[in-house]
Write a protein that holds these residues in place. Structure first.
Motif, PDB file in Angstrom:
ATOM      1  N   LEU B 229     -10.817  -6.552   2.455  1.00 21.94           N
ATOM      2  CA  LEU B 229      -9.433  -5.984   2.176  1.00 21.94           C
ATOM      3  C   LEU B 229      -9.428  -4.575   2.675  1.00 21.94           C
ATOM      4  O   LEU B 229      -8.670  -3.560   2.453  1.00 21.94           O
ATOM      5  CB  LEU B 229      -9.133  -5.876   0.733  1.00 21.94           C
ATOM      6  N   ASN B 230     -10.148  -3.990   3.783  1.00 22.33           N
ATOM      7  CA  ASN B 230     -10.236  -2.680   4.346  1.00 22.33           C
ATOM      8  C   ASN B 230     -10.015  -2.908   5.776  1.00 22.33           C
ATOM      9  O   ASN B 230      -9.773  -3.972   6.354  1.00 22.33           O
ATOM     10  CB  ASN B 230     -11.599  -2.043   3.964  1.00 22.33           C
ATOM     11  N   THR B 231      -9.913  -1.672   6.470  1.00 21.43           N
ATOM     12  CA  THR B 231      -9.550  -1.763   7.739  1.00 21.43           C
ATOM     13  C   THR B 231     -10.745  -0.965   8.577  1.00 21.43           C
ATOM     14  O   THR B 231     -11.140  -0.144   7.731  1.00 21.43           O
ATOM     15  CB  THR B 231      -8.152  -1.293   8.309  1.00 21.43           C
ATOM     16  N   THR B 271      -8.864  -5.710  10.319  1.00 21.19           N
ATOM     17  CA  THR B 271      -8.380  -5.918   8.857  1.00 21.19           C
ATOM     18  C   THR B 271      -9.265  -7.089   8.243  1.00 21.19           C
ATOM     19  O   THR B 271      -9.514  -8.237   8.702  1.00 21.19           O
ATOM     20  CB  THR B 271      -6.930  -6.128   8.603  1.00 21.19           C
ATOM     21  N   ILE B 341      -8.470  -1.050  -5.538  1.00 19.59           N
ATOM     22  CA  ILE B 341      -7.833  -1.444  -4.244  1.00 19.59           C
ATOM     23  C   ILE B 341      -6.300  -0.950  -3.981  1.00 19.59           C
ATOM     24  O   ILE B 341      -5.633  -1.556  -3.500  1.00 19.59           O
ATOM     25  CB  ILE B 341      -8.026  -2.832  -3.953  1.00 19.59           C
ATOM     26  N   VAL B 344      -4.759  -0.548  -0.648  1.00 18.89           N
ATOM     27  CA  VAL B 344      -4.893  -1.731   0.241  1.00 18.89           C
ATOM     28  C   VAL B 344      -4.068  -2.813   0.173  1.00 18.89           C
ATOM     29  O   VAL B 344      -4.229  -3.666   0.783  1.00 18.89           O
ATOM     30  CB  VAL B 344      -6.629  -2.026   0.657  1.00 18.89           C
ATOM     31  N   ASN B 363      -5.908   5.896  -2.207  1.00 24.83           N
ATOM     32  CA  ASN B 363      -5.722   5.136  -3.606  1.00 24.83           C
ATOM     33  C   ASN B 363      -4.721   5.729  -4.489  1.00 24.83           C
ATOM     34  O   ASN B 363      -4.586   5.373  -5.608  1.00 24.83           O
ATOM     35  CB  ASN B 363      -7.089   4.775  -4.186  1.00 24.83           C
ATOM     36  N   SER B 382      -2.249  -8.951  -2.621  1.00 26.25           N
ATOM     37  CA  SER B 382      -3.079  -8.627  -1.454  1.00 26.25           C
ATOM     38  C   SER B 382      -2.517  -8.937  -0.093  1.00 26.25           C
ATOM     39  O   SER B 382      -1.385  -9.524  -0.203  1.00 26.25           O
ATOM     40  CB  SER B 382      -4.288  -9.888  -1.868  1.00 26.25           C
TER      41      SER B 382
END
Lengths: 216, 586
Positions: B229-231, B271, B341, B344, B363, B382
């Motif tokens: 769930l990150n880039t 991603t 999260i 994101v 965040n 998500s």
């Protein structure tokens, strides 16, 4: 050659995994051992590049003069010894850029090492041991030839070391049977080529031996 | 245990002692050469031209090898053919028509070759390649073929004299060893000419040097590990034929071999979607480079919503109209880890006229109550939309009766910060944190001594008090026509920092989980202060651990992959900066 190396390793390593016992003898001892050794494929180098030497396995003989420490000795349970060993291996073939060629001649190593072995005693007559040794070896390249053509000769004395282990069987209070393995190597000895160049050769040897020690 | 140590040690020694199985680099010169053989492209050459001879040695019938460079040459008729080019001893030159016997000798073994020198004259030269296009920076070998009066052809590359009309565009060598090697230098055109000096016959060709072509691509970072769930942004650097390099991130074609694990956009930003590994490749003009992207931290299975100061998980949120509240989305992953999260996931409200969501950065997320309503919903999901969470918001039309600021006394050190909180009491008996609300206004009575964050565009800093220098100031709070009856008094002193301690000192965190670090400063006056927010935190290996959100969550670290990383804290120029080793378990 790699297969024989792995075979020796496979046979010898379990010997190091045994438990504790009591010593049967303390004090001086002498002994002899015979066995087989495999001189590993040796990278040899001169100013023109690297080439490989492959040797045949051969017999070897050793004589030792040492001292068994008594059980409970603060130094540790084990033994120290002075060991003389002769290994002689015939050159089988030589590998150059152009391919592999038949070799002849032999490489003889006479080593004198100071060994320290720790012995792991238990309640049985069997006692595994492991240790190491350092010293010197005189290595002679004798009439090395490739396809019948002279390749190299010479003698060099260099630093040598070995690691080893095995298992002792106490036949009596003063008599021990020794089934052991040794990994022996040295820094690279230098010899003369037939064309006058110098070349250096690796010396890595694995051996399995059966010995008898008599304590006094 | 000792036995096992011995066994392991000896086993390692044995593994290193299994002999050499490498590739030889030395020729066998112990076996004598017993015969040699000379060869040439043609046994006849024209006068004033040359040809190169080759010698192959036969070593006792065991093998053959080219030994051209090891023989000594001679000619029985040097006035007909001779070895006159010192730099290339094996090249024989025809001097005058006739015949000559050439001899090569090595190690007592000789061979002869009969060379005929004709009286033919050169009539035409033809350069190859014709009118070539070559990228700047590249070199290439040109050749020229000669047609002779006796209808024979001969390679004249060595015997011709070469020239470039634009030496700034390309140079061509006349050196005996690198004859006719052309090197391009700049974009443009140049006429390459080969001339046979004896009779002036020549040929030319137009060389076009094109823009540098790409030769290789380098990707950075290489083989990164990134939480799901990150880039992660990749950079592509191209090396061109002229040796130059350039950032070609936006020019290459990006591809992910496993789009279930991660996708990658045209700007090189990947991603991460699910735990796994994918090969990230960048391609330009047929040249490509690949690096592996490892996605860690488990797959998202659930999201929990939390409103600051309220009970989490599906609770109803009640806000007064015109106020806001900070929200947090915590992800639960299938490897058992949990982490923030908020930054994101995708936030939305059912009716933007009733409530909106503000995402200042990182965040930090704020839910804004716009107009009174019985209830509306706030939804997060998500990136793939497969996992969602919802909270219910009720906006009340209550009337604010009073506000208060706390704490009312702040003792600070210059260079550090602290926070004040503005609370509001409403006519329905509720209280609410109004610090970040648009209507709240904060001000310092003396900004030379202490400042206070009041910007609605920097919500992370709203209510944050900064000690400037030694002195006294007060922080006043207003909301509409209401004022806090007791302002916060700020006393700023300026002792020297003498030590900075990080806790925990021996941290361990599992992959995907978060761990909060605290920095405590000790000053020359014997006081100590928690300065986590004022400390600059850095981590040396982002493949092992990263800062969760350096803007809004100082000192908070997330484990990325198994290994160790060093966390360093810098504060007010104190040297050396203390650090701790973080152990991240897989």
């Amino acid at each position: 050659m790699k297969r024989s190396c792995l075979l020796i390793m496979t046979i010898s390593l379990p010997l190091l995994l045994c438990g504790q016992v009591m010593a049967l003898h303390s004090g001086p001892y002498i002994g002899m051992a015979i066995g087989g050794n495999a001189l590993m494929n040796a990278r040899s180098s001169d100013d023109l590049g690297d080439f490989g030497l492959t040797f045949n396995p051969a017999l070897q003989g050793s004589a030792v003069l040492g001292w068994d420490f008594e059980p409970g000795n603060p130094v540790g349970e084990g033994r120290v010894e002075l060991e003389y060993t002769r290994r002689s291996n015939r050159l089988d073939h030589v590998k150059f850029v152009e391919g592999s060629f038949n070799g002849s001649g032999k490489v003889v190593a006479d080593s004198l090492l100071f060994n320290c072995f720790g012995v792991f005693h238990n309640d049985s007559r069997w006692a595994p041991y492991a240790g190491l040794g350092v010293g010197a070896v005189r290595i002679e390249a004798s009439e090395l030839k490739v396809n019948g053509q002279p390749m190299g000769n010479g003698t060099d004395v260099v630093f040598a070391y070995q690691f080893g282990g095995g298992i002792d069987f106490a036949i009596s209070d003063h008599l021990n049977l020794d089934l052991g393995y040794r990994f022996f190597s040295s820094i690279r000895p230098a010899f003369s080529e037939a064309n006058g160049r110098k070349f250096e050769m690796e010396y890595i040897n694995h051996s399995a031996l059966l010995g008898l020690r008599v304590g006094f | 245990m000792i036995n096992l140590l011995w066994s392991g040690f000896i086993f390692l020694v044995l593994l290193s002692g299994c002999g050499w199985n490498g590739t030889p680099t030395r020729n066998n010169d112990f076996i004598p050469v017993t015969s040699i053989e000379i060869s040439a492209i043609s046994s006849t050459i024209a006068a004033n031209t040359s040809t190169r001879l080759s010698v192959k040695g036969n070593f006792s019938g065991q093998f053959t090898r080219d030994i051209t460079d090891q023989v000594v040459w001679s000619s029985d008729a040097p006035t007909v053919a001779g070895f006159v080019i010192g730099a290339v001893p094996s090249r024989v030159t025809g001097i005058a028509p006739g015949s000559a016997t050439l001899t090569a000798t090595t190690g007592g073994v000789s061979a002869t070759y009969t060379l005929t020198v004709s009286s033919a004259t050169l009539s035409k030269l033809t350069i190859s390649p014709a009118d070539p296009f070559i990228a700047k920076g590249l070199g290439t070998q040109f050749t020229v073929s000669g047609d002779f009066s006796d209808s024979t052809t001969q390679d004249m590359t060595f015997d011709a004299t070469w020239a470039s009309s634009a030496s700034g565009v390309a140079t061509v060598s006349n050196d005996a060893v690198n004859k006719c090697f052309l090197q391009t230098l700049a974009v443009g055109t140049s006429t390459i000419t080969a001339t046979f000096a004896i009779n002036g016959v020549s040929d030319s060709t137009l060389l076009t040097v094109t823009a540098p072509s790409i030769r290789s691509i380098e990707l950075s970072p290489t083989n990164p590990s990134v939480l799901t769930l990150n880039t992660r942004s990749f950079k592509a650097t191209g090396t061109y034929s002229d040796g130059s390099t350039a950032d070609i991130t936006s020019r290459v074609t990006w591809n992910s071999s496993n789009t279930v694990t991660a996708t990658i956009a045209g700007n090189g930003t990947a991603t991460t979607l699910a735990q796994g590994t994918t090969a990230i490749s960048a391609t330009l003009d047929g040249v490509s480079q690949t690096t592996n992207l490892k996605t860690t931290g488990g797959n998202l299975t659930a999201i929990t919503l939390t409103a600051a100061g309220t009970t989490p998980v599906g609770s109803n949120i009640t806000l007064a109209s015109g106020t806001n509240i900070r929200m947090t989305a915590t992800g639960l992953f299938n490897n058992g880890s949990t982490r923030d999260i908020s930054g994101v996931v995708l936030w939305s409200t059912a009716n933007p006229n009733l409530a909106t969501v503000t995402l200042p950065a990182g965040n930090m997320i704020f839910l804004n109550a716009k107009a009174a309503t019985p209830a509306t919903t706030v939804t997060v999901k998500s990136g793939s939309g497969s996992v969602t969470a919802t909270a219910t918001l009720t906006v009340t039309a209550t009337t604010l009766l009073s506000i208060a600021i706390s704490p009312v006394n702040l003792n600070m050190t210059a260079g550090t910060t602290d926070r004040v909180k503005v609370s509001g009491s409403f006519d329905d008996g509720t209280t609410q944190d109004l610090t970040a609300s648009d209507g709240t206004m904060l001000a310092s009575s003396n900004t030379s001594f202490a400042s206070v964050g009041n910007s609605s565009t920097e919500l992370a800093n709203k209510g944050r008090v900064g000690g400037i220098t030694t002195g006294l100031a007060t922080i006043n709070a207003n909301y509409g026509n209401l004022s806090a009856p007791v302002p916060a008094s700020v006393n700023v002193t300026a002792p020297t920092v003498v030590n900075l301690a990080i806790s925990p000192a021996t941290p361990t965190v599992a992959t995907g989980n978060m761990i909060q670090f605290t920095a405590t400063a000790t000053f020359s006056n014997g006081t100590s202060q928690i300065v986590t927010e004022d400390t600059v935190w850095t981590i040396d290996n982002p493949n092992i651990a990263i800062l969760a959100d350096s803007l809004n969550q100082p000192g908070q670290v997330v484990g990325v992959d198994g290994g160790t990383a060093t966390l360093t804290a810098s504060f007010l120029g104190l040297t050396p900066s203390p650090s701790v080793t973080i152990i991240v378990t897989p």
